[in-house]
Design a protein around this motif. Structure first.
Motif, PDB file in Angstrom:
ATOM      1  N   LEU C  19     -31.126 -25.691 -38.948  1.00  0.00           N
ATOM      2  CA  LEU C  19     -30.517 -26.018 -40.290  1.00  0.00           C
ATOM      3  C   LEU C  19     -31.453 -25.914 -41.390  1.00  0.00           C
ATOM      4  O   LEU C  19     -31.074 -25.736 -42.608  1.00  0.00           O
ATOM      5  CB  LEU C  19     -30.207 -27.432 -40.109  1.00  0.00           C
ATOM      6  N   HIS C  20     -32.867 -25.820 -41.057  1.00  0.00           N
ATOM      7  CA  HIS C  20     -33.726 -25.725 -42.109  1.00  0.00           C
ATOM      8  C   HIS C  20     -34.623 -24.354 -42.053  1.00  0.00           C
ATOM      9  O   HIS C  20     -34.657 -23.702 -40.760  1.00  0.00           O
ATOM     10  CB  HIS C  20     -34.936 -26.849 -42.019  1.00  0.00           C
ATOM     11  N   SER C  21     -34.834 -23.481 -43.115  1.00  0.00           N
ATOM     12  CA  SER C  21     -35.486 -22.242 -43.081  1.00  0.00           C
ATOM     13  C   SER C  21     -36.834 -22.465 -43.640  1.00  0.00           C
ATOM     14  O   SER C  21     -36.938 -22.321 -44.998  1.00  0.00           O
ATOM     15  CB  SER C  21     -34.266 -21.251 -43.759  1.00  0.00           C
ATOM     16  N   PRO C  22     -37.710 -22.156 -43.100  1.00  0.00           N
ATOM     17  CA  PRO C  22     -38.932 -22.430 -43.479  1.00  0.00           C
ATOM     18  C   PRO C  22     -39.608 -21.216 -44.231  1.00  0.00           C
ATOM     19  O   PRO C  22     -39.058 -20.086 -44.150  1.00  0.00           O
ATOM     20  CB  PRO C  22     -39.779 -22.708 -42.334  1.00  0.00           C
ATOM     21  N   GLU C  23     -40.599 -21.377 -45.218  1.00  0.00           N
ATOM     22  CA  GLU C  23     -41.116 -20.181 -45.887  1.00  0.00           C
ATOM     23  C   GLU C  23     -41.737 -19.332 -45.047  1.00  0.00           C
ATOM     24  O   GLU C  23     -42.370 -19.598 -44.005  1.00  0.00           O
ATOM     25  CB  GLU C  23     -42.235 -20.621 -46.675  1.00  0.00           C
ATOM     26  N   VAL C  24     -41.717 -17.955 -45.343  1.00  0.00           N
ATOM     27  CA  VAL C  24     -42.455 -17.071 -44.531  1.00  0.00           C
ATOM     28  C   VAL C  24     -43.379 -15.976 -45.419  1.00  0.00           C
ATOM     29  O   VAL C  24     -43.577 -14.776 -45.158  1.00  0.00           O
ATOM     30  CB  VAL C  24     -41.674 -16.179 -43.548  1.00  0.00           C
TER      31      VAL C  24
ATOM     32  N   HIS D 365     -41.758 -18.427 -36.445  1.00  0.00           N
ATOM     33  CA  HIS D 365     -43.088 -17.857 -37.022  1.00  0.00           C
ATOM     34  C   HIS D 365     -43.558 -19.221 -37.491  1.00  0.00           C
ATOM     35  O   HIS D 365     -44.599 -19.399 -37.352  1.00  0.00           O
ATOM     36  CB  HIS D 365     -42.552 -17.074 -38.220  1.00  0.00           C
ATOM     37  N   ALA D 366     -42.817 -20.016 -38.301  1.00  0.00           N
ATOM     38  CA  ALA D 366     -43.389 -21.276 -38.952  1.00  0.00           C
ATOM     39  C   ALA D 366     -43.915 -22.295 -37.610  1.00  0.00           C
ATOM     40  O   ALA D 366     -45.060 -22.814 -37.618  1.00  0.00           O
ATOM     41  CB  ALA D 366     -42.480 -22.017 -39.379  1.00  0.00           C
ATOM     42  N   ASN D 367     -43.307 -22.193 -36.599  1.00  0.00           N
ATOM     43  CA  ASN D 367     -43.823 -23.002 -35.466  1.00  0.00           C
ATOM     44  C   ASN D 367     -44.954 -22.393 -34.827  1.00  0.00           C
ATOM     45  O   ASN D 367     -45.826 -23.255 -34.548  1.00  0.00           O
ATOM     46  CB  ASN D 367     -42.742 -23.111 -34.431  1.00  0.00           C
ATOM     47  N   THR D 368     -45.149 -21.262 -34.695  1.00  0.00           N
ATOM     48  CA  THR D 368     -46.307 -20.408 -33.893  1.00  0.00           C
ATOM     49  C   THR D 368     -47.416 -20.708 -35.141  1.00  0.00           C
ATOM     50  O   THR D 368     -48.636 -20.974 -34.596  1.00  0.00           O
ATOM     51  CB  THR D 368     -46.000 -19.046 -33.734  1.00  0.00           C
ATOM     52  N   ARG D 369     -47.053 -20.637 -36.390  1.00  0.00           N
ATOM     53  CA  ARG D 369     -48.359 -20.920 -37.176  1.00  0.00           C
ATOM     54  C   ARG D 369     -48.710 -22.225 -37.468  1.00  0.00           C
ATOM     55  O   ARG D 369     -49.996 -22.633 -37.374  1.00  0.00           O
ATOM     56  CB  ARG D 369     -47.523 -20.417 -38.885  1.00  0.00           C
ATOM     57  N   PHE D 390     -47.163 -12.313 -36.773  1.00  0.00           N
ATOM     58  CA  PHE D 390     -45.586 -12.672 -36.593  1.00  0.00           C
ATOM     59  C   PHE D 390     -45.348 -13.373 -35.392  1.00  0.00           C
ATOM     60  O   PHE D 390     -45.338 -12.694 -34.379  1.00  0.00           O
ATOM     61  CB  PHE D 390     -44.775 -11.643 -37.139  1.00  0.00           C
ATOM     62  N   HIS D 391     -44.989 -14.651 -35.240  1.00  0.00           N
ATOM     63  CA  HIS D 391     -44.276 -15.114 -34.269  1.00  0.00           C
ATOM     64  C   HIS D 391     -44.938 -15.398 -33.036  1.00  0.00           C
ATOM     65  O   HIS D 391     -44.608 -15.841 -31.895  1.00  0.00           O
ATOM     66  CB  HIS D 391     -42.858 -14.107 -34.005  1.00  0.00           C
ATOM     67  N   GLU D 392     -46.236 -14.602 -32.908  1.00  0.00           N
ATOM     68  CA  GLU D 392     -47.170 -14.618 -31.770  1.00  0.00           C
ATOM     69  C   GLU D 392     -48.481 -14.813 -32.336  1.00  0.00           C
ATOM     70  O   GLU D 392     -48.876 -14.087 -33.161  1.00  0.00           O
ATOM     71  CB  GLU D 392     -46.881 -13.710 -30.881  1.00  0.00           C
ATOM     72  N   VAL D 432     -50.464 -17.090 -27.585  1.00  0.00           N
ATOM     73  CA  VAL D 432     -49.541 -18.348 -27.678  1.00  0.00           C
ATOM     74  C   VAL D 432     -48.184 -18.052 -28.442  1.00  0.00           C
ATOM     75  O   VAL D 432     -48.427 -17.056 -29.457  1.00  0.00           O
ATOM     76  CB  VAL D 432     -49.939 -19.672 -28.058  1.00  0.00           C
ATOM     77  N   CYS D 433     -47.344 -18.618 -28.261  1.00  0.00           N
ATOM     78  CA  CYS D 433     -46.149 -18.343 -29.060  1.00  0.00           C
ATOM     79  C   CYS D 433     -45.096 -19.908 -28.885  1.00  0.00           C
ATOM     80  O   CYS D 433     -45.216 -20.618 -27.793  1.00  0.00           O
ATOM     81  CB  CYS D 433     -45.302 -17.335 -28.287  1.00  0.00           C
ATOM     82  N   ALA D 434     -44.742 -20.169 -30.080  1.00  0.00           N
ATOM     83  CA  ALA D 434     -43.938 -21.416 -30.145  1.00  0.00           C
ATOM     84  C   ALA D 434     -42.530 -21.017 -30.898  1.00  0.00           C
ATOM     85  O   ALA D 434     -42.638 -20.743 -32.236  1.00  0.00           O
ATOM     86  CB  ALA D 434     -44.385 -22.433 -30.930  1.00  0.00           C
ATOM     87  N   THR D 435     -41.590 -21.006 -30.093  1.00  0.00           N
ATOM     88  CA  THR D 435     -40.295 -20.617 -30.768  1.00  0.00           C
ATOM     89  C   THR D 435     -39.633 -21.572 -31.559  1.00  0.00           C
ATOM     90  O   THR D 435     -40.075 -22.674 -31.507  1.00  0.00           O
ATOM     91  CB  THR D 435     -39.289 -20.184 -29.683  1.00  0.00           C
ATOM     92  N   GLU D 436     -38.441 -21.489 -32.088  1.00  0.00           N
ATOM     93  CA  GLU D 436     -37.801 -22.401 -32.969  1.00  0.00           C
ATOM     94  C   GLU D 436     -37.442 -23.755 -31.998  1.00  0.00           C
ATOM     95  O   GLU D 436     -36.950 -24.816 -32.484  1.00  0.00           O
ATOM     96  CB  GLU D 436     -36.318 -21.822 -33.286  1.00  0.00           C
TER      97      GLU D 436
END
Lengths: 489, 468, 489, 468
Positions: C19-24, D365-369, D390-392, D432-436
């Motif tokens: 539901l939320h779209s974080p910044e990239v 991406h945000a989760n992995t960051r 990106f993503h990993e 490491v990787c953390a998906t949505e």
């Protein structure tokens, strides 16, 4: 071909039963069955193929637009199905202790709270298995309320003439007499007639608002005032709750008791005719009478309240207290749409209905209540088409099937001649509504040019129009061994 | 907007067609003071994504565990073929409405006709409806139906055995009591656990009864002398209503064969035919009767007929009995059946067949018998009654039942149904059941655990439950 | 209508994405996408409805008899699907440690053992993803074997002219030249031609037995002897294993390497074209070359053997070593039919094929090898019908679709003119076979009386006969935005 | 006889029609000494009922647990909409064969055409096949295709980055080595983790190459300078082969836009599009290319055409490339696609759409960051490379990776992929990787656990595993 007609002696889906068959000699011979019942003997593949193919002969939400008035045929999210069928929920015995049911109970408790908030009622029981059982429970609570007060004179339930048939039927099941109140020409309840009808014999009134004619009764507050003043209670038939979800609350309109059809408003599956779920909500004064079980929350966790906790309850409506799997689906749906989504349901159901009505009127169809806003549904009358082309509502309905649209509700409510009650729901897109208008327009053209094509419809389905009179007169309700050749001869 | 397909362009175009400025304007006939304010809905949480609700529901389902179950008492853990629900949840079955448009619903209609045929085959009666809510409410409908249908007496009294499921008796009372019917309970024999004819006689007294309810096997698993009971009912102008387990019917005499004339009505819970335990529902009640009573049968009924071309097809029939036509004069207010569950039951019966169901029944019976042997070897544990049983067994215990059950549950064993609250004279007593799903190892695990608990009583825990 | 054509800008199945779209913003602008890809924008219901309806346009085992020669279209038990999709199996990451995979590994190990026993091979690798990959692996092992012995002269693989196209293609992918061996008029491999062809250049021969002409090659022992004597190895194409399961074992016939099509013999789903699974079995001398990973069992539990454990392995054929979900389905199937069931598969597949052949011959159809026993499949040639009525095999095939039967395999093997390769499998009932004979008979009658009806078939499916030439010449392989109107114009 | 419908009567009638006495007689052409004896099959266990196999498989599936997963490395745990597999496992998709009879397979064929259209939209290329076995084997096919398709050079050399998934490199080698192609590995920059053009230059030397493989993001999650790499390939007569993650493509520049002319071929693993992790398969590889190379594309391809009435329809096309027509001269020996998985992927993409996929990508991406931040706060844990990812994420560890991973696994956390065995110079290091799917709580649980393990090293357990 019936599955029974595919049966061959000695064939079996071997993997499906235990491989060993123990002795049961301890069962007295005289109580044992003498001959095996004539159940089908088929292979696993035959059963799978048969029922897969049968399924394809159905219209359904997952395959067709289904603008069936009063039935709220909207999309049933697939996640509701898979999550309600998680093994922890499916495998739980109804008599398992609460220690082994905190997950389920948490969902049911949350659902009670959500339903209370969205209906404006004081308390909710999830026990009734369907709308009609909810109605029964609601009227039984009205009965219990008056009896608890020693008010035994109230023997009559008022019901508008446009009401669903379940309303009078439920009232009668609770031992009440039913008195019909006419609907005015504007679609609202005839207020004068109502005022004339209420009195000390009035136990209550059963209403749905918006009503079955697809309009919101503008006098609802006056109705409530009149009934309450006479000592009666107001029952809200939740069949049309989708029209007002998150916009107006039955509790705020003055209703004392309400049932909700979760298989309509909360999008649980219709399943070819059920199961439903018909929770009831009540104002404070009716709370003691709610059907059991109820879910409560204490420090130690969630727990059931049953007969012993609720001595004034109208009691238990099924052995184990409700269609849990359906309640879970409704809960999941409620969480998926959330607080804001509630109001949106009504907004877009109403937008779709009014748009579809406007488009059909543009196309020359006659609205039953042209001066009124449509709620989530509306009525078109085909009396002109019937008169001019000799093609009636049923013919239109059957021909729509050929165009790939399920027919709207026909000939209900009874007070509008040649009527179609049309409810598009909020989950259909503009393109689908436009397609429906195009089909209706095309059929009217056919009615004029080639009426036999419409009267002979449907043409493209597995069967053509079925003989209902024959079905009722020459009753054939079950296959019996040896009867196949005749039936299919 | 979950599940709402409208784009901003769509909304604008639709409002323009209607001739209003906003969606809000469409609610202009509703008195403004009735419109709900946002705070009123605050108790409703914000929307979750499917991923989030999945996580939540998985966690909650895990909480409920998957304990080893020895409870029967009206709901039975049977193997359900994988095909059953894979097909029943196909969209065309799952999301279809009541088959009012018969031509567009031949899948559901033919299936219901097949179900009716299977139920008449199992019960040995002539007609079946397309299901009711559950077994208990089906019994209530059966009783109402019997009173309406009985032309030999105007009596409003119905005899019901005390050895009938307590929840069924409660449901019956809740549903029929507002209509002024009288229920007379018939006690069971304290040694045999069955319901002797003499007890019927005594309960009936000199007044006529409209119907007698006969439960086979009864709540204690005891086999009733159904032929005598049925004949007694008929001899006393009463209709005989059978309450039966459909899996048991694979082995036991069908109601249509009971006594000289057969039971008049049979009803029961269809849950054992492919429906998951699911905490009690949705299940499906079934209701069958002799041909002469078919127009008093409540609920949906499907008939076979012909189409315009003379081809056979299926349609809802006898709708003149139903509420949407007859309104206040209908046979019942019911306007659904348990369609999806009946879909499952029909596929289940097609996959099992008569021999398969018979094997299931025989294995349940043998497992319960074996459990009885193992538990019976524990000092102080013994059968409560001496008559033959089927599929379910009542035991006397040497210690308070509730405490033992609590301790068993703490070890993830659901030990059975505590008979004490409903039958204080039997306390401490337990009703157990081991379906075909239970293995010898599991039976032994139960017996060993119970033996240990009985040998070394522990202080019962506080009964605290954890929150989710 | 394509799902892409239902797309409307801004529509979405909202519940399906976060539901939320974080910044990239930390992703460099230059590496970011400039415009969103033209994926469909539809509601959840639209997607569900679209794909549900699309599915109904397919024939499938669950809906139709599918006598498709060489494809073994038998019933796929539904339990195999649901049990292979248990969360513990589905959620397991391929790189999760063995501690978190003992359940899976136990199944795979057991499956290896079952496949060894039923094929008579010394060792099995489950790694290949499909039959063709199994063939590649098999031939690569033959190559590795000869190279390990320093025998670099073996550059040729022998393949009968009736072989599946994958055989020569796989041989070429392994760097071999292919030499075709003719089939004799009795359906067996021409033994003289074979003996003349083998030599020091022969790496091996690829055979399926029963062969693609539907007969068991009676000279298999002589063939094995000839090839082995010349220093070549024997490769068994497992496509027809269903015919001999539990009756004859490739290992006992003298084969050195074999692939199995689990989606045929072990009833894993065809899924509209995949996934398959093509485990390979080998004799002892080829064991070191098996593709990795393999599953071993030691005291501590089950474990993977990979490149480091198997230095001579031909290596890894996919990143993570196989179609685990398919292997699980095959394992479940194997356990459901059990030891005795293996032999029954071949017995009843053979019974059905010989019965169907006999019935078709009675009905006047011509068998390609009338003197031979059918194996699990057989060939009918319609050359007489083509000559007399001008109605060819393809016309028959398309017309069968109208009768509700999937067509048999047409025009394969190439050496029989106007041929239908018919494989009924063991899971079809006598009634279904009889129905197929009736349909074939009716079509031949039509071919004589109303040939245009047959040549214009199918008539009752979503489309009529499709123009394959146009498809290949005016390539239209992907929808692009804006192109819809033209395409459907 | 599970799954065999024959009754004794059927068998007798069928044998009579054939004219033999027994089923055994049907095997009379098989040399008798080849027939298998019963003892040879003893290793195969007896049949189980569906109930029994269900119990066994449930127990085994439970054994494998549901640990908290931070491994990516080519397979990603994404949310899969419930609708995806409910529809994909419908019998009509699940049990259908390859759509050779196009008219009876329009469901599958149209779906494959839609899939091809979605993949060309994602990759920015012109054509797509209908899938291959998996990402790694798709890369092998892409390389073989590139060598065949490149008309500017006869070179059999292909440059592949060392920062490409080690399993992909192994698969590539296994599949293409028998055909005599040469793979030249290109090292990555030790500080940036990327593959600089200079390294390509150095690896290529003075010889021509047929193709250059460009991986975006690369195995370490590092974003490559794809435009420069693509242009370098084209400047050196080589085709550019992109290896991409389809979910990443929702945010990242599509291969068709890389450099001045765009990559020529794109391939990758479609698993992130609705396929469960499933221990590594079945997954699906995708393969797209520019129009000019379409006749070199291996695997099935669906085209839109017209029927006899001029109505559009779908059919397998360009079959002249395939083995069943061209036999030894085919573009590949492949004769399946991953139909069922592609069915899932197509429904998945329809449900997510471009914006949905973009949100998934951004959340991964945000989760992995965020995981990087949390883990980076542990003393001794730091990013291995300095370029954007990106993503990993690749991390340097202060203790032996394998031991830490073992300890984490003992607490049901799968901590990532140990980079040491494949990249000894980076050891100890972790990908490491953390998906949505991962929540903040889960990220913290991982970080807290790892911090504790690093702070208080324990003797590693014996690595014993329990048996089922």
């Amino acid at each position: 071909m019936l599955i029974q007609e595919q049966s061959r002696t000695g064939r079996r889906a071997t993997a499906q039963a235990p491989l060993h068959s123990p002795e049961v000699a301890d069962i007295p011979e005289g109580l044992r069955r003498r001959a095996r019942p004539a159940l089908p003997e088929v292979s696993e593949m035959q059963a799978v193929r048969h029922y897969t193919r049968l399924s394809q002969q159905n219209f359904s939400i997952d395959t067709h637009f289904y603008p069936l008035g009063s039935c709220t045929m909207k999309y049933n999210p697939r996640a509701c199905n898979s999550l309600a069928m998680l093994p922890g929920f499916l495998g739980r015995h109804p008599l398992a202790p609460e220690t082994h049911g905190q997950g389920l109970l948490a969902c049911l408790f949350d659902l009670q709270e959500i339903l209370k908030a969205v209906t404006g009622m004081h308390a909710v029981s999830l026990a009734p298995s369907a709308g009609a059982q909810g109605e029964f429970a609601g009227v039984a609570m009205i009965r219990a309320y008056h009896r608890a007060r020693g008010d035994h004179a109230r023997t009559e339930i008022l019901v508008p003439d446009a009401a669903h048939g379940t309303n009078p039927a439920s009232a009668v099941m609770c031992g009440f007499k039913v008195r019909e109140i006419p609907t005015g020409s504007d679609g609202d309840v005839d207020l004068d007639a109502l005022r004339a009808a209420v009195g000390p014999q009035t136990a209550g009134i059963m209403l749905t608002n918006p009503s079955t004619v697809g309009v919101f009764d503008r006098n609802i507050q006056a109705i409530a005032q009149a009934v309450h003043a006479a000592g009666g209670l107001l029952y809200y038939d939740g069949a049309n709750l989708n029209a007002i979800l998150g916009q107006v609350r039955p509790g705020d309109m003055g209703f004392d008791v309400i049932h909700m059809n979760l298989h309509k408003t909360f999008s649980t599956p219709h399943g070819g005719g059920g199961p439903g779920a018909g929770p009831v909500g009540v104002s404070k004064r009716l709370e003691p009478y709610l059907p059991v079980p109820l879910v409560a929350h204490e420090d130690a966790g969630y727990l059931w309240l049953t007969e012993s906790d609720r001595p004034e309850s109208i009691g238990r409506l099924t052995a184990f207290g409700g269609n849990m799997g359906i309640l879970l689906r409704a809960y999941i749906y409620a969480r998926l749409i959330g607080r804001e989504g509630m109001g949106r349901v009504a907004e877009f159901a109403t937008l779709n209905a009014n748009y579809l009505l406007a488009r059909l009127q543009e196309a020359g169809f006659e609205a039953a209540y042209p001066e009124r806003r449509a709620s989530h549904e509306f009525i078109v009358t085909l009396k002109r088409e019937a008169r001019e082309f000799g093609v009636n509502t049923m013919d239109f309905a059957k021909r729509l099937l050929d165009y790939g649209y399920h027919a709207p509700t026909t000939y209900f409510p009874l007070l509008v001649p040649e009527c179609l009650l049309i409810e598009p729901t909020e989950t259909e897109s503009k393109e689908d509504l436009d397609g429906f208008v195009a089909a209706m327009t095309a059929i009217r053209h056919e009615a004029q040019e080639t009426p036999e094509q419409v009267k002979g419809a449907p043409h493209s389905l597995p069967v053509r129009r079925l003989d209902d009179v024959r079905a009722a007169r020459q009753l054939d309700l079950a296959w019996t061994p040896g009867a196949s050749e005749d039936a299919h001869g | 907007m979950p599940f709402i397909p409208h784009t901003p362009d769509d909304i604008a175009a639709m409002l323009a067609t209607i001739g209003v400025d906003s969606i809000e304007a469409l609610f202009d006939e509703i008195p403004a003071d009735l419109r709900v304010g946002a705070p009123a809905l605050n108790a409703i949480p914000n929307a979750l994504s499917e991923m989030e609700i999945t996580r939540l529901m998985q966690a909650r389902a895990r909480t409920d565990g998957q304990p080893l179950c020895f409870i029967g008492a009206g709901a039975y853990e049977h193997h359900i073929p994988a095909a059953v629900w894979q097909i029943a949840t196909r969209g065309e079955f799952y999301s279809a409405y009541t088959p009012y448009q018969a031509e567009a619903s031949q899948g559901t209609l033919q299936l219901l006709y097949e179900f009716q045929s299977m139920m008449t085959a199992l019960t040995g009666l002539d007609a079946s409806n397309a299901s009711l809510y559950d077994g208990a409410s089906a019994l209530a409908e059966a009783v109402l139906m019997a009173v309406r249908a009985n032309r030999q007496t105007k009596s409003q009294r119905v005899l019901i055995p005390r050895a009938l499921h307590p929840a069924y008796r409660r449901t019956l009372r809740a549903i029929i009591e507002p209509q002024g019917l009288e229920l007379v309970e018939v006690d069971f024999d304290p040694r045999g656990g069955h319901t002797p004819v003499e007890r019927l006689e005594a309960a009936a007294g000199s007044e006529e009864c409209a119907a007698v309810v006969i439960n086979q096997p009864n709540f204690f698993g005891i086999l009733e002398a159904v032929d005598e009971l049925t004949d007694w009912a008929h001899a006393h102008k009463a209709l005989a209503i059978a309450v039966v387990n459909p899996v048991a019917l694979a082995l036991l005499s069908p109601p249509g064969d009971w006594g000289a004339k057969g039971a008049d009505i049979a009803c029961g819970e269809a849950q054992p035919l492919g429906m998951p335990l699911s905490s009690g529902g949705p299940y499906a009640g079934f209701l069958c009767c002799k041909q002469e009573y078919v127009r008093q049968l409540p609920g949906r009924i499907v008939g076979r007929t012909l189409d315009l071309d003379g081809k056979p097809g299926f349609t809802l029939t006898l709708q003149a009995r139903e509420q949407h036509i007859r309104r206040g004069k209908a046979t019942s207010n019911i306007c659904t059946n348990q369609g999806l569950l009946v879909t499952a039951a029909t596929i289940h019966m097609a996959l099992l067949g008569a021999e398969g169901l018979e094997r299931v029944a025989a294995n349940c019976h043998a497992n319960t018998r074996r459990l009885g042997e193992l538990l019976g070897a524990i000092p102080g544990v013994e059968p409560l009654f001496e008559r033959p049983v089927f599929h379910e067994l009542a035991l006397r215990l040497p210690a308070p039942t509730a405490e033992l059950l609590r301790s068993l549950a703490a070890e993830d064993i659901l030990g059975g149904f505590d008979l004490g609250p409903d039958y204080p004279e039997l306390d401490p007593a337990l009703l157990v059941c081991a379906t075909e799903m239970r293995t010898e190892d599991e039976l032994r695990r139960y017996a060993d655990t119970l033996a240990r608990l009985i040998a070394t009583p522990v202080t019962s825990s506080s009964g605290q439950v954890s929150q989710v």
